[in-house]
Design an enzyme around this catalytic site. Structure first.
Site, PDB file in Angstrom:
ATOM      1  N   TYR A  15     -30.735  -8.501 -24.344  1.00 50.31           N
ATOM      2  CA  TYR A  15     -30.967  -7.312 -23.293  1.00 50.31           C
ATOM      3  C   TYR A  15     -32.009  -7.024 -22.908  1.00 50.31           C
ATOM      4  O   TYR A  15     -32.831  -6.538 -24.119  1.00 50.31           O
ATOM      5  CB  TYR A  15     -29.808  -6.216 -24.036  1.00 50.31           C
ATOM      6  CG  TYR A  15     -29.078  -5.510 -22.652  1.00 50.31           C
ATOM      7  CD1 TYR A  15     -27.960  -5.604 -22.605  1.00 50.31           C
ATOM      8  CD2 TYR A  15     -29.878  -4.734 -21.868  1.00 50.31           C
ATOM      9  CE1 TYR A  15     -27.118  -4.891 -21.493  1.00 50.31           C
ATOM     10  CE2 TYR A  15     -29.150  -4.007 -20.689  1.00 50.31           C
ATOM     11  CZ  TYR A  15     -27.874  -4.182 -20.489  1.00 50.31           C
ATOM     12  OH  TYR A  15     -27.380  -3.487 -19.816  1.00 50.31           O
ATOM     13  N   ASP A  61     -20.870   4.527 -24.327  1.00 53.32           N
ATOM     14  CA  ASP A  61     -20.114   4.154 -23.119  1.00 53.32           C
ATOM     15  C   ASP A  61     -18.941   3.120 -23.590  1.00 53.32           C
ATOM     16  O   ASP A  61     -18.943   2.776 -24.661  1.00 53.32           O
ATOM     17  CB  ASP A  61     -21.018   3.673 -21.765  1.00 53.32           C
ATOM     18  CG  ASP A  61     -21.839   2.314 -22.257  1.00 53.32           C
ATOM     19  OD1 ASP A  61     -21.338   1.654 -23.308  1.00 53.32           O
ATOM     20  OD2 ASP A  61     -22.737   2.132 -21.574  1.00 53.32           O
ATOM     21  N   CYS A  62     -18.141   2.772 -22.487  1.00 54.37           N
ATOM     22  CA  CYS A  62     -17.025   1.967 -22.914  1.00 54.37           C
ATOM     23  C   CYS A  62     -17.299   0.751 -23.632  1.00 54.37           C
ATOM     24  O   CYS A  62     -16.692   0.251 -24.620  1.00 54.37           O
ATOM     25  CB  CYS A  62     -16.191   1.872 -21.684  1.00 54.37           C
ATOM     26  SG  CYS A  62     -17.059   0.629 -20.406  1.00 54.37           S
ATOM     27  N   SER A  63     -18.456  -0.253 -22.892  1.00 50.07           N
ATOM     28  CA  SER A  63     -18.724  -1.441 -23.591  1.00 50.07           C
ATOM     29  C   SER A  63     -19.497  -0.925 -24.844  1.00 50.07           C
ATOM     30  O   SER A  63     -19.502  -1.944 -25.555  1.00 50.07           O
ATOM     31  CB  SER A  63     -19.348  -2.152 -22.626  1.00 50.07           C
ATOM     32  OG  SER A  63     -20.647  -1.658 -22.018  1.00 50.07           O
ATOM     33  N   ASP A  97     -22.668  -5.730 -22.293  1.00 47.41           N
ATOM     34  CA  ASP A  97     -21.752  -4.925 -21.188  1.00 47.41           C
ATOM     35  C   ASP A  97     -20.480  -5.532 -20.917  1.00 47.41           C
ATOM     36  O   ASP A  97     -20.068  -6.673 -21.363  1.00 47.41           O
ATOM     37  CB  ASP A  97     -22.842  -5.255 -20.103  1.00 47.41           C
ATOM     38  CG  ASP A  97     -23.959  -4.563 -19.781  1.00 47.41           C
ATOM     39  OD1 ASP A  97     -23.958  -3.367 -20.382  1.00 47.41           O
ATOM     40  OD2 ASP A  97     -24.946  -4.922 -18.967  1.00 47.41           O
ATOM     41  N   ALA A  98     -19.631  -4.812 -20.329  1.00 44.84           N
ATOM     42  CA  ALA A  98     -18.081  -5.027 -19.797  1.00 44.84           C
ATOM     43  C   ALA A  98     -18.024  -6.359 -19.325  1.00 44.84           C
ATOM     44  O   ALA A  98     -17.245  -7.131 -19.832  1.00 44.84           O
ATOM     45  CB  ALA A  98     -17.386  -3.876 -19.345  1.00 44.84           C
ATOM     46  N   HIS A 155     -15.193  -1.810 -16.573  1.00 44.90           N
ATOM     47  CA  HIS A 155     -14.876  -0.887 -17.734  1.00 44.90           C
ATOM     48  C   HIS A 155     -13.747  -1.722 -18.844  1.00 44.90           C
ATOM     49  O   HIS A 155     -13.313  -2.747 -18.380  1.00 44.90           O
ATOM     50  CB  HIS A 155     -13.602   0.126 -17.258  1.00 44.90           C
ATOM     51  CG  HIS A 155     -13.304   1.180 -18.297  1.00 44.90           C
ATOM     52  ND1 HIS A 155     -14.185   1.951 -18.879  1.00 44.90           N
ATOM     53  CD2 HIS A 155     -12.070   1.425 -18.845  1.00 44.90           C
ATOM     54  CE1 HIS A 155     -13.541   2.864 -19.760  1.00 44.90           C
ATOM     55  NE2 HIS A 155     -12.420   2.628 -19.806  1.00 44.90           N
ATOM     56  N   HIS A 172     -10.508   4.193 -25.626  1.00 40.45           N
ATOM     57  CA  HIS A 172     -12.048   3.717 -24.694  1.00 40.45           C
ATOM     58  C   HIS A 172     -12.666   4.975 -24.735  1.00 40.45           C
ATOM     59  O   HIS A 172     -12.410   6.228 -24.597  1.00 40.45           O
ATOM     60  CB  HIS A 172     -11.397   3.378 -23.444  1.00 40.45           C
ATOM     61  CG  HIS A 172     -10.618   4.297 -22.688  1.00 40.45           C
ATOM     62  ND1 HIS A 172     -10.913   4.677 -21.175  1.00 40.45           N
ATOM     63  CD2 HIS A 172      -9.583   5.238 -22.937  1.00 40.45           C
ATOM     64  CE1 HIS A 172     -10.094   5.477 -20.780  1.00 40.45           C
ATOM     65  NE2 HIS A 172      -9.347   5.853 -21.677  1.00 40.45           N
TER      66      HIS A 172
END
Length: 288
Positions: free
Chosen positions: A89, A198-200, A217-218, A250, A261
């Site tokens: 990343y 966050d979600c991911s 990332d998602a 998401h 989540h």
């Protein structure tokens, strides 16, 4: 490029050195106070992180430095796979957040509690509070404590009760148990730490604790993981959501209640039924 590591408990990764706002000063200080930074932001300020923050580095996480300017380092985080760069990343962090790699890289242990106290000696001499999902090399054990290798050549001690060996067997139920530690935590764009997810970031952090290195990332998680029929999904599997002709946006853990989540619309981490409006955008189900 040189290989270094994060030497602060949590370093937020930014899109550029110009991305932080005045309100973000605690996050980019030489000794960042990410807890105070997150607590001080209201909903509108948090939404303003879109296009500014990318992810977070945890203590002792390895980092490749691509370039440096004006007190900032352009980095790649190899523990966070990304389609943005084959090496990991990419982003920018204050150079003051980086130090030499720990001297040991064997027998890794992960922090399994929201925060774990790092001591100079077993149970004495508090050095720092480390976030959930921090992974460190263990080098010694005594009386319920583990000695771990630290950046810049040092060592410290963590209570065994806050740790698990990364290579220990894990079950799908472990994902729900660990994720549930953060129920009610406020959503933080780019968050991978105890102070905001966050979600991911939730999925990535829980997976790291359980010895699985998955994308950050998602949409990359969806691309990388094994897809299964939705009607075969069980607790600990993943639901992915997206809109027509757009990237997956998401992700959440399948749970007995529906889905565990980090919800930006709900502003916090929730375990709730899979609502009809969510189900309309369900595009894939995957297994870790």
């Amino acid at each position: 490029m040189k290989l270094v590591s994060a030497k602060v408990p949590v370093s937020t990764v930014w899109t550029s050195p110009d991305a932080p706002r005045d309100v973000d000063a605690p996050a980019i200080a030489a000794q960042p106070d990410v807890a105070a930074w997150a607590k001080a932001m209201d909903t509108e300020t948090r939404l303003g992180l879109h296009g500014r923050t990318l992810t977070q580095l945890l203590f002792a996480e390895p980092v490749l430095v691509r370039s440096e300017r004006d007190g900032w380092s352009e980095i790649i985080a190899p523990w966070q796979p990304s389609s943005a760069d084959d090496l990991g990343y990419p982003g920018w962090v204050p150079s003051s957040h980086l130090g030499e790699l720990p001297g040991a890289a064997t027998a890794p242990v992960a922090v399994t509690v929201p925060t774990a106290q790092l001591f100079a000696e077993p149970g004495d001499g508090h050095l720092a509070d480390l976030s959930f999902a921090t992974v460190l090399a263990s080098v010694d054990h005594t009386d319920g404590f583990t000695r771990v290798a630290l950046p810049d050549g040092g060592s410290g001690w963590l209570a065994d009760s806050a740790l698990r060996p990364v290579d220990s067997p894990a079950s799908p139920e472990d994902r729900i148990r660990l994720g549930s530690l953060f129920l009610g935590l406020e959503y933080l764009w780019g968050g991978t730490s105890t102070y905001g997810l966050d979600c991911s970031g939730l999925v990535h952090a829980v997976s790291r604790v359980l010895g699985q290195r998955i994308p950050r990332d998602a949409h990359d998680q969806c691309d990388a993981l094994e897809h299964i029929p939705t009607d075969e999904a069980g607790p600990g599997d993943l639901y992915f959501f997206g809109r027509p002709d757009q990237k997956v946006h998401h992700v959440g853990f399948v749970s007995p209640a529906g889905m565990l989540h980090a919800s930006e619309t709900g502003k916090r981490l929730e375990n709730e039924p899979l609502l009809p409006e969510r189900r309309q955008t369900l595009v894939a189900t995957a297994r870790l």
